[in-house]
Every structure is written in structure tokens, then in C-alpha cells.
Design a protein around this motif. Sequence first.
Motif, PDB file in Angstrom:
ATOM      1  N   UNK A 148      22.490  52.767 -23.917  1.00  0.00           N
ATOM      2  CA  UNK A 148      21.506  52.067 -24.787  1.00  0.00           C
ATOM      3  C   UNK A 148      22.001  51.363 -25.628  1.00  0.00           C
ATOM      4  N   UNK A 149      22.778  52.185 -26.446  1.00  0.00           N
ATOM      5  CA  UNK A 149      23.071  51.786 -28.031  1.00  0.00           C
ATOM      6  C   UNK A 149      24.049  50.768 -27.856  1.00  0.00           C
ATOM      7  N   UNK A 150      25.195  50.856 -26.874  1.00  0.00           N
ATOM      8  CA  UNK A 150      25.966  49.572 -26.486  1.00  0.00           C
ATOM      9  C   UNK A 150      25.239  48.260 -25.849  1.00  0.00           C
ATOM     10  N   UNK A 151      24.471  48.586 -25.109  1.00  0.00           N
ATOM     11  CA  UNK A 151      23.576  47.304 -24.525  1.00  0.00           C
ATOM     12  C   UNK A 151      22.784  46.648 -25.547  1.00  0.00           C
TER      13      UNK A 151
ATOM     14  N   UNK B 128      21.082  37.505 -26.577  1.00  0.00           N
ATOM     15  CA  UNK B 128      20.357  37.217 -25.407  1.00  0.00           C
ATOM     16  C   UNK B 128      18.732  37.469 -25.837  1.00  0.00           C
ATOM     17  N   UNK B 129      18.363  37.931 -27.049  1.00  0.00           N
ATOM     18  CA  UNK B 129      16.783  38.121 -27.344  1.00  0.00           C
ATOM     19  C   UNK B 129      16.353  39.274 -26.449  1.00  0.00           C
ATOM     20  N   UNK B 130      17.069  40.190 -26.470  1.00  0.00           N
ATOM     21  CA  UNK B 130      16.537  41.780 -25.698  1.00  0.00           C
ATOM     22  C   UNK B 130      17.052  42.746 -26.493  1.00  0.00           C
ATOM     23  N   UNK B 131      16.164  43.600 -26.792  1.00  0.00           N
ATOM     24  CA  UNK B 131      16.125  44.887 -27.604  1.00  0.00           C
ATOM     25  C   UNK B 131      16.068  45.972 -26.654  1.00  0.00           C
ATOM     26  N   UNK B 132      16.931  46.819 -26.722  1.00  0.00           N
ATOM     27  CA  UNK B 132      17.170  48.129 -26.043  1.00  0.00           C
ATOM     28  C   UNK B 132      17.064  49.433 -26.941  1.00  0.00           C
ATOM     29  N   UNK B 133      16.205  50.298 -26.770  1.00  0.00           N
ATOM     30  CA  UNK B 133      15.806  51.603 -27.205  1.00  0.00           C
ATOM     31  C   UNK B 133      15.903  52.724 -26.388  1.00  0.00           C
ATOM     32  N   UNK B 134      15.840  53.737 -27.010  1.00  0.00           N
ATOM     33  CA  UNK B 134      15.999  54.993 -25.973  1.00  0.00           C
ATOM     34  C   UNK B 134      14.851  56.221 -26.703  1.00  0.00           C
ATOM     35  N   UNK B 135      14.133  56.748 -25.795  1.00  0.00           N
ATOM     36  CA  UNK B 135      13.195  58.015 -26.219  1.00  0.00           C
ATOM     37  C   UNK B 135      13.811  59.106 -25.774  1.00  0.00           C
ATOM     38  N   UNK B 136      13.882  59.971 -26.671  1.00  0.00           N
ATOM     39  CA  UNK B 136      14.571  61.385 -26.452  1.00  0.00           C
ATOM     40  C   UNK B 136      13.796  62.481 -26.628  1.00  0.00           C
ATOM     41  N   UNK B 137      12.811  62.783 -25.448  1.00  0.00           N
ATOM     42  CA  UNK B 137      11.878  63.753 -25.679  1.00  0.00           C
ATOM     43  C   UNK B 137      12.504  65.200 -25.785  1.00  0.00           C
ATOM     44  N   UNK B 138      11.846  66.373 -26.308  1.00  0.00           N
ATOM     45  CA  UNK B 138      12.094  67.605 -25.943  1.00  0.00           C
ATOM     46  C   UNK B 138      11.596  68.175 -24.763  1.00  0.00           C
ATOM     47  N   UNK B 139      10.978  69.366 -24.750  1.00  0.00           N
ATOM     48  CA  UNK B 139      10.246  69.702 -23.546  1.00  0.00           C
ATOM     49  C   UNK B 139       9.049  69.331 -23.258  1.00  0.00           C
ATOM     50  N   UNK B 140       8.908  68.831 -22.194  1.00  0.00           N
ATOM     51  CA  UNK B 140       7.531  68.153 -22.064  1.00  0.00           C
ATOM     52  C   UNK B 140       6.645  68.761 -21.015  1.00  0.00           C
ATOM     53  N   UNK B 141       5.527  69.063 -20.922  1.00  0.00           N
ATOM     54  CA  UNK B 141       4.805  69.732 -19.913  1.00  0.00           C
ATOM     55  C   UNK B 141       4.397  68.565 -18.532  1.00  0.00           C
ATOM     56  N   UNK B 142       5.452  68.711 -17.654  1.00  0.00           N
ATOM     57  CA  UNK B 142       5.314  67.863 -16.440  1.00  0.00           C
ATOM     58  C   UNK B 142       5.999  68.593 -15.291  1.00  0.00           C
TER      59      UNK B 142
ATOM     60  N   UNK C 148      18.470  49.678 -30.546  1.00  0.00           N
ATOM     61  CA  UNK C 148      19.773  50.319 -30.473  1.00  0.00           C
ATOM     62  C   UNK C 148      19.107  51.592 -31.064  1.00  0.00           C
ATOM     63  N   UNK C 149      17.677  51.931 -31.218  1.00  0.00           N
ATOM     64  CA  UNK C 149      17.300  53.191 -31.799  1.00  0.00           C
ATOM     65  C   UNK C 149      17.173  54.399 -30.695  1.00  0.00           C
ATOM     66  N   UNK C 150      17.471  55.419 -30.946  1.00  0.00           N
ATOM     67  CA  UNK C 150      17.158  56.715 -30.408  1.00  0.00           C
ATOM     68  C   UNK C 150      15.954  57.473 -31.117  1.00  0.00           C
ATOM     69  N   UNK C 151      14.882  57.589 -30.452  1.00  0.00           N
ATOM     70  CA  UNK C 151      13.699  58.185 -31.142  1.00  0.00           C
ATOM     71  C   UNK C 151      13.580  59.640 -30.484  1.00  0.00           C
ATOM     72  N   UNK C 152      13.705  60.723 -31.335  1.00  0.00           N
ATOM     73  CA  UNK C 152      13.779  61.979 -30.710  1.00  0.00           C
ATOM     74  C   UNK C 152      12.134  62.430 -31.058  1.00  0.00           C
ATOM     75  N   UNK C 153      11.546  62.991 -30.093  1.00  0.00           N
ATOM     76  CA  UNK C 153      10.135  63.591 -30.123  1.00  0.00           C
ATOM     77  C   UNK C 153       9.933  64.835 -29.672  1.00  0.00           C
TER      78      UNK C 153
END
Length: 318
Positions: A223-226, A235-249, A299-304
Amino acid sequence: MGIWRRTKHETMTNNNEQNQQTRAVDFPGGRGQSRSRQTSLDPSFESSCRHPSTSSDRTADMALSGKTAVVTGAVMGIGRAMTEVLLQNGAKVALLDVNESEGKTLMEALEKQYGQGRTLFCKADVQSEEQFKAAFEKTTETFGGIDILCNNAGILNEGLWEKTVAINLMGVIRGTYLAFEHMNKLKGGRGGVIINTASMAGLGPLPSCPVYTATKHGVVGFTRAMAANSALSGYGIRVNTLCPGFVQTELFTEIPARLAQHSHLADATVQLVEKLGTITVSEVAQHILELVTDETKNGEALLVTPAGKQYITFPSVA
Ligand SMILES: NC(=O)C1=CN([C@@H]2O[C@H](COP(=O)(O)OP(=O)(O)OC[C@H]3O[C@@H](n4cnc5c(N)ncnc54)[C@H](O)[C@@H]3O)[C@@H](O)[C@H]2O)C=CC1
Ligand SMILES: CC/C=C\C[C@H](O)C(=O)/C=C/C=C/C=C\C=C\[C@@H](O)C/C=C\CCC(=O)O
């Protein structure tokens, strides 16, 4: 091993031991709902969601009106919650998943709740270039283009580690490259934004899931490299990543079986879950909105986690 003895649909809520029934038609309720809208497809639920009669006249002033999103792994869990957030904010959504029966059922429910012509279901395995590409083409043909991609599909199965790599990492790479073909402003596209679902295990190792950890670290790095690649290329494209902890699924259930040759570490994992707590799919999905709408986020990594959200800063190596 207490936690894993709960029935398939019971989950441990963070900091309280009430059992929750997580039914197929509504998202886990529980803690933190004040921070996120409780959404449900359960007709008996007093939903705060808009009804079809009002959805069209209010959609026009929503953050994502006029936008089209593709969500992989959209039929349940985090992907389903992401789909609802996108629809609630005015987007049209193509739901991609291998679960065709549930996908069609969900489509019908979403059309009742958000109006006709706002959703499309495509049976698509992210491991298949042909199916993934066909789903992108069907989406473009139906809605006129693609502005948002949520590469969310993923599994946890240390016993099927090659499949885990094929879905969690290669599937994200495949989706990202397909989206770059469709969104690239230098190729006639209108730009866009990609949200890759990684994990807290993409930021630190889960000892009981080494391959899963590797795939999620890969998603963060890719994600960060792209993101940098796209910015440098115009290219006009943004790429980010979502980093959840333990999720009830569902993915969170039957963990010992998913750990395979590492199942002797199940207790240590339970202790980690009890230490860190769990969050609901709604508490995760609500954060895609800022990653999608904030043009400065690339290029963000968002920890939740139960402690809240945190944008991760990485050591600079150059
Ligand atoms: N549940 C958790 O604790 C966490 C999950 N994640 C990640 O979030 C993402 C979603 O996970 P959950 O919602 O928990 O899982 P889930 O198992 O509840 O839902 C996953 C969805 O993806 C679909 N899917 C599976 N393989 C597929 C494939 N090859 N192609 C297309 N669709 C496929 C399934 O049919 C299902 O609808 C995954 O990438 C997972 O690794 C990240 C952190 C925490
Ligand atoms: C068994 C995995 C269950 C669900 C997988 C889920 O999909 C997921 O991605 C969950 C990820 C959660 C990761 C949480 C923490 C990771 C922590 C590591 O950085 C450190 C690991 C152990 C340290 C022990 C400690 O006490 O801190």
C-alpha cells in the motif's frame, strides 16, 4: 480456552463479558455505538439508516454522491459494514464475494433499504484474474466508472497458508492493479482511492499466525509503495490501508482450528485478545470515510482498536 468455547455467533465484547448474538442480518451492537451508527438489515431493528423513500432526495448532498465503490469480501463482516457506510454516504456499491447465495440475499435487502440501482453483486474470487477483471468491467458497464476500491477480502488459515497468501496479499495486489487500470488519469480514468484492509498484525507479529502476519505486513508495505508510486507518476490515485485489531466477525471464530500447526499458541492469543479487547465491524468501517474523502490521505496506515484510532508513522529509511 474459554473464549473459543463460545458458540459460533457469540463473541466477547470488549471489557464486558456479556455474550452477544451476532446474527446474520445485523451488526454486533455493543460498546462504541455512540461513535458509529448502528446499522442493520434486520427489519425489526429500529434503524437509524435512511429509508428508500428519503434516500434519493438526501443522497444528493452526501459525501460520496456520484461515486462508485467496489468492495471485496462484501457479504459479511467488515466488508459488509464498509458497504453500508458507503451506501449511507451516497455511493453506489458493487459487492464482490465468493458467497453467491448470501450475496444475492444481501443485495435484495440493501435495495429495499437504500433504493433500487444503488448496488450490484458479482460473484468473484479475488484469486481469479478473470473473475476479478469481469467484476470490474461489469461495475463500469453498470455504473459508468469506479472511484473507490476496498480490497477487503481475506482469510485466516495457517493450515492453508498458500491460499492465505493468494487471497490476503495476491488478491490485494490484483485488485490494486485492476483499479489502477480503471482509475489512472493518464489512461482516461478519473482518479480514485483504494483502501486495503490489512490488520494490526500488519504492524506487529501475531506469533500464532506467522503467515497471516506476513500477508498483512505485505499489504501495508505494498500500500505504502503504491501510494508513493502513484504520487510520483501522476496517476491521481490514492492508496491507504486500514489496520484493525481484533474484530467480532466470523473470521474471529474457531481460532484454534485456524491456527493449525500453531494451535498450541491459542491460549497466548486468547490472552492477547483479552488484553487488547475487541471492536465491532461498525467501529472499523466508519473510518473508511476519512480515508476516502480526505484528499491529503495517501500512503496512510490507520490502526483501529478499542483504544481508538491512530495514524501510524513509520521509520524513514532514506
Ligand atoms: N476479524 C478480525 O479480527 C480482523 C479482520 N481483518 C481483515 O479484515 C478483512 C475482512 O475480515 P472479516 O470481515 O473479519 O472476515 P469474514 O470472514 O467475516 O468475511 C470475509 C468475507 O470475504 C469473503 N471471501 C473470502 N475469501 C474470498 C475470496 N477469495 N474472494 C472474494 N471474497 C472472499 C467471504 O465470503 C466473506 O464474505 C480480512 O482481510 C481480514 O484479514 C483485519 C483485522 C482484524
Ligand atoms: C488469532 C488472530 C485472530 C484474528 C485475526 C484478525 O483477523 C486480525 O487480524 C487480528 C489482529 C490483531 C492483532 C493484535 C495484536 C498484535 C500484536 C503484536 O504486535 C504483538 C504480539 C504479541 C505481543 C504480546 C503482547 O502481550 O503484546
